[in-house]
Design an enzyme around this catalytic site. Structure first.
Site, PDB file in Angstrom:
ATOM      1  N   GLU A   1      39.424  32.905  64.549  1.00  0.00           N
ATOM      2  CA  GLU A   1      38.637  31.281  64.543  1.00  0.00           C
ATOM      3  C   GLU A   1      40.126  30.091  63.678  1.00  0.00           C
ATOM      4  OE1 GLU A   1      35.152  32.678  63.163  1.00  0.00           O
ATOM      5  OE2 GLU A   1      34.418  31.254  64.800  1.00  0.00           O
TER       6      GLU A   1
ATOM      7  N   GLU B   1      33.527  40.665  65.378  1.00  0.00           N
ATOM      8  CA  GLU B   1      32.131  41.314  64.858  1.00  0.00           C
ATOM      9  C   GLU B   1      31.514  42.061  65.042  1.00  0.00           C
ATOM     10  OE1 GLU B   1      34.309  38.928  65.679  1.00  0.00           O
ATOM     11  OE2 GLU B   1      34.926  36.516  63.929  1.00  0.00           O
TER      12      GLU B   1
HETATM   13  C1  1HE Z   1      38.568  43.042  52.630  1.00  0.00           C
HETATM   14  C2  1HE Z   1      38.477  42.185  54.583  1.00  0.00           C
HETATM   15  C3  1HE Z   1      37.845  41.092  54.758  1.00  0.00           C
HETATM   16  C4  1HE Z   1      40.211  43.299  54.258  1.00  0.00           C
HETATM   17  N1  1HE Z   1      36.385  41.265  53.724  1.00  0.00           N
HETATM   18  N2  1HE Z   1      37.446  42.095  52.273  1.00  0.00           N
HETATM   19  N3  1HE Z   1      36.952  41.192  59.142  1.00  0.00           N
HETATM   20  C5  1HE Z   1      37.575  41.935  59.468  1.00  0.00           C
HETATM   21  O1  1HE Z   1      36.441  43.396  60.172  1.00  0.00           O
HETATM   22  C6  1HE Z   1      39.148  42.984  59.171  1.00  0.00           C
HETATM   23  C7  1HE Z   1      38.144  43.566  57.886  1.00  0.00           C
HETATM   24  N4  1HE Z   1      39.771  43.984  57.858  1.00  0.00           N
HETATM   25  C8  1HE Z   1      40.682  45.134  58.046  1.00  0.00           C
HETATM   26  O2  1HE Z   1      40.752  45.877  59.267  1.00  0.00           O
HETATM   27  C9  1HE Z   1      41.693  45.260  57.523  1.00  0.00           C
HETATM   28  O3  1HE Z   1      41.810  45.676  56.279  1.00  0.00           O
HETATM   29  C10 1HE Z   1      43.055  45.051  57.999  1.00  0.00           C
HETATM   30  C11 1HE Z   1      43.288  45.073  59.258  1.00  0.00           C
HETATM   31  C12 1HE Z   1      42.859  43.366  58.021  1.00  0.00           C
HETATM   32  C13 1HE Z   1      44.093  45.385  56.909  1.00  0.00           C
HETATM   33  O4  1HE Z   1      44.122  46.797  56.447  1.00  0.00           O
HETATM   34  P1  1HE Z   1      45.459  47.013  55.527  1.00  0.00           P
HETATM   35  O5  1HE Z   1      45.124  48.626  55.970  1.00  0.00           O
HETATM   36  O6  1HE Z   1      45.990  46.492  55.568  1.00  0.00           O
HETATM   37  O7  1HE Z   1      44.467  46.648  54.143  1.00  0.00           O
HETATM   38  P2  1HE Z   1      42.914  47.209  54.132  1.00  0.00           P
HETATM   39  O8  1HE Z   1      43.581  48.629  52.860  1.00  0.00           O
HETATM   40  O9  1HE Z   1      41.800  47.416  55.037  1.00  0.00           O
HETATM   41  O10 1HE Z   1      42.191  46.188  52.566  1.00  0.00           O
HETATM   42  C14 1HE Z   1      42.977  45.389  51.464  1.00  0.00           C
HETATM   43  C15 1HE Z   1      42.104  45.519  50.465  1.00  0.00           C
HETATM   44  O11 1HE Z   1      41.386  44.064  51.586  1.00  0.00           O
HETATM   45  C16 1HE Z   1      40.805  46.215  50.715  1.00  0.00           C
HETATM   46  O12 1HE Z   1      39.837  45.461  49.781  1.00  0.00           O
HETATM   47  P3  1HE Z   1      40.214  46.749  48.182  1.00  0.00           P
HETATM   48  O13 1HE Z   1      39.596  46.256  46.895  1.00  0.00           O
HETATM   49  O14 1HE Z   1      39.212  47.740  48.489  1.00  0.00           O
HETATM   50  O15 1HE Z   1      41.526  46.794  48.046  1.00  0.00           O
HETATM   51  C17 1HE Z   1      39.904  45.408  51.973  1.00  0.00           C
HETATM   52  O16 1HE Z   1      38.819  45.579  51.951  1.00  0.00           O
HETATM   53  C18 1HE Z   1      40.159  44.192  51.873  1.00  0.00           C
HETATM   54  N5  1HE Z   1      39.827  43.414  53.190  1.00  0.00           N
HETATM   55  N6  1HE Z   1      39.687  42.902  54.757  1.00  0.00           N
HETATM   56  C19 1HE Z   1      36.381  41.828  53.022  1.00  0.00           C
HETATM   57  N7  1HE Z   1      37.167  41.193  56.347  1.00  0.00           N
HETATM   58  C20 1HE Z   1      32.758  32.760  60.398  1.00  0.00           C
HETATM   59  S1  1HE Z   1      32.349  34.089  60.597  1.00  0.00           S
HETATM   60  C21 1HE Z   1      34.262  35.227  60.925  1.00  0.00           C
HETATM   61  C22 1HE Z   1      33.054  36.603  61.259  1.00  0.00           C
HETATM   62  C23 1HE Z   1      34.441  37.361  61.059  1.00  0.00           C
HETATM   63  O17 1HE Z   1      35.505  37.070  60.507  1.00  0.00           O
HETATM   64  S2  1HE Z   1      34.270  38.805  60.880  1.00  0.00           S
HETATM   65  C24 1HE Z   1      35.421  39.609  61.143  1.00  0.00           C
HETATM   66  C25 1HE Z   1      35.809  40.611  59.635  1.00  0.00           C
END
Ligand code: 1HE
Length: 264
Positions: free
Chosen positions: A118, A138
């Site tokens: 977005e 989402e």
């Molecule tokens: C996060 C987020 C997040 C990572 N919110 N903490 N977005 C998603 O559903 C995408 C979610 N993220 C992922 O699928 C993956 O993290 C990635 C593909 C982007 C990257 O993977 P990777 O292996 O490089 O990293 P990771 O180990 O998954 O994440 C590293 C850290 O970032 C980890 O936290 P930690 O404290 O365990 O180290 C994750 O929890 C954190 N992290 N992405 C919170 N999105 C206005 S409305 C919009 C609605 C949306 O955007 S919904 C889609 C949300």
């Protein structure tokens, strides 16, 4: 008096000014540049604070990913009313980017997902390197887009491709994403920022009035009837060409000193 105003996390959106262009870098790589309220407010603040000399912006992300979308940890405690206000707060900032003062070029790599997509679609040009992937998770999280995705993404790829992404979790890799219109440029891995800077520097050389007319005129004309669109076009053409800068540029071409169009 207490205030609910969000404090912008300015350290998470670093800014660098290079003559006519400004670079904004999302700097929350530990969380894959996931957008919490402070980061979104910082994007808004950085855009507001651009110096008058800035004629184009490059938006990019630190670490392995452009942006992992909404910071999901903020979603836990939000009720419907909070959710409405939150979504509207994104709308304001992303609208001010799309309809701001200067064009924005997004340099994409890694995840461009959910709210990250977005954010990217509120920019005017998108450059995707080969590591880029586009997704709207989402659907699988039980939520909906809230940052303008339902309006901006279908304009690029069509409503049914977006529907497919959200219903099935389909992920588009860079080359396929570029083919369907997610981004205008596809470059080798690691090349997005350099290409985005090159494009922003080129954009910055245009007459500011023309850039402004393009950013503000084209999306609005697309939503007008043909008759209204043609009228708006004539007004923008008349205003642009009457500016002294346009006169000077046209004169330079006629004198043989202005640039020619080259095919390379
Ligand atoms: C996060 C987020 C997040 C990572 N919110 N903490 N977005 C998603 O559903 C995408 C979610 N993220 C992922 O699928 C993956 O993290 C990635 C593909 C982007 C990257 O993977 P990777 O292996 O490089 O990293 P990771 O180990 O998954 O994440 C590293 C850290 O970032 C980890 O936290 P930690 O404290 O365990 O180290 C994750 O929890 C954190 N992290 N992405 C919170 N999105 C206005 S409305 C919009 C609605 C949306 O955007 S919904 C889609 C949300």
């Amino acid at each position: 008096m207490s205030s609910n105003a969000v404090v912008p996390s300015l350290d998470e959106v670093q800014v660098e000014h290079r003559e006519a262009i400004s670079l904004l870098r999302l700097c929350r790589p530990r969380k894959r540049n996931a957008i919490n309220d402070g980061l979104m407010a910082a994007i808004g603040q950085r855009m507001t604070d651009l110096p008058a000399t800035t004629r184009a912006v490059v938006l990019h992300g630190e670490g392995d990913h452009f942006c992992a979308g909404l910071d999901l940890s903020e979603l836990k405690d939000r009720d419907a009313v909070d959710g409405m206000h939150h979504s509207r707060s994104w709308h304001v900032i992303l609208r001010d980017m799309e309809f701001g003062k200067v064009p924005i070029v997004a340099a994409l790599h890694g995840a461009v997902v959910g709210g990250g997509l977005e954010l990217a679609t509120a920019c005017h040009i998108r450059v995707a390197d080969d590591t880029t992937f586009f997704a709207l998770p989402e659907g699988s999280r039980g939520i909906f887009v809230g940052g303008g995705g339902s309006v901006r993404v279908p304009k690029l790829i069509g409503a049914h491709r977006m529907l497919d992404m959200m219903l099935t979790g389909r992920v588009y890799k860079a080359s396929e994403g570029v083919t369907i219109g997610m981004a205008q440029y596809h470059v080798p891995a690691g090349g997005a920022l350099a290409k985005a800077i090159e494009l922003a520097e080129r954009i910055a050389q245009n007459a500011p009035m023309t850039n402004y007319a393009l950013m503000h005129g084209l999306p609005r004309i697309a939503e007008q009837t043909a008759d209204h669109g043609l009228f708006t076009e004539s007004m923008l053409a008349a205003i642009s060409q009457s500016a002294p800068e346009a006169k000077a540029r046209v004169r330079a071409f006629l004198d043989g000193t202005g640039p020619k169009v080259k095919a390379d």
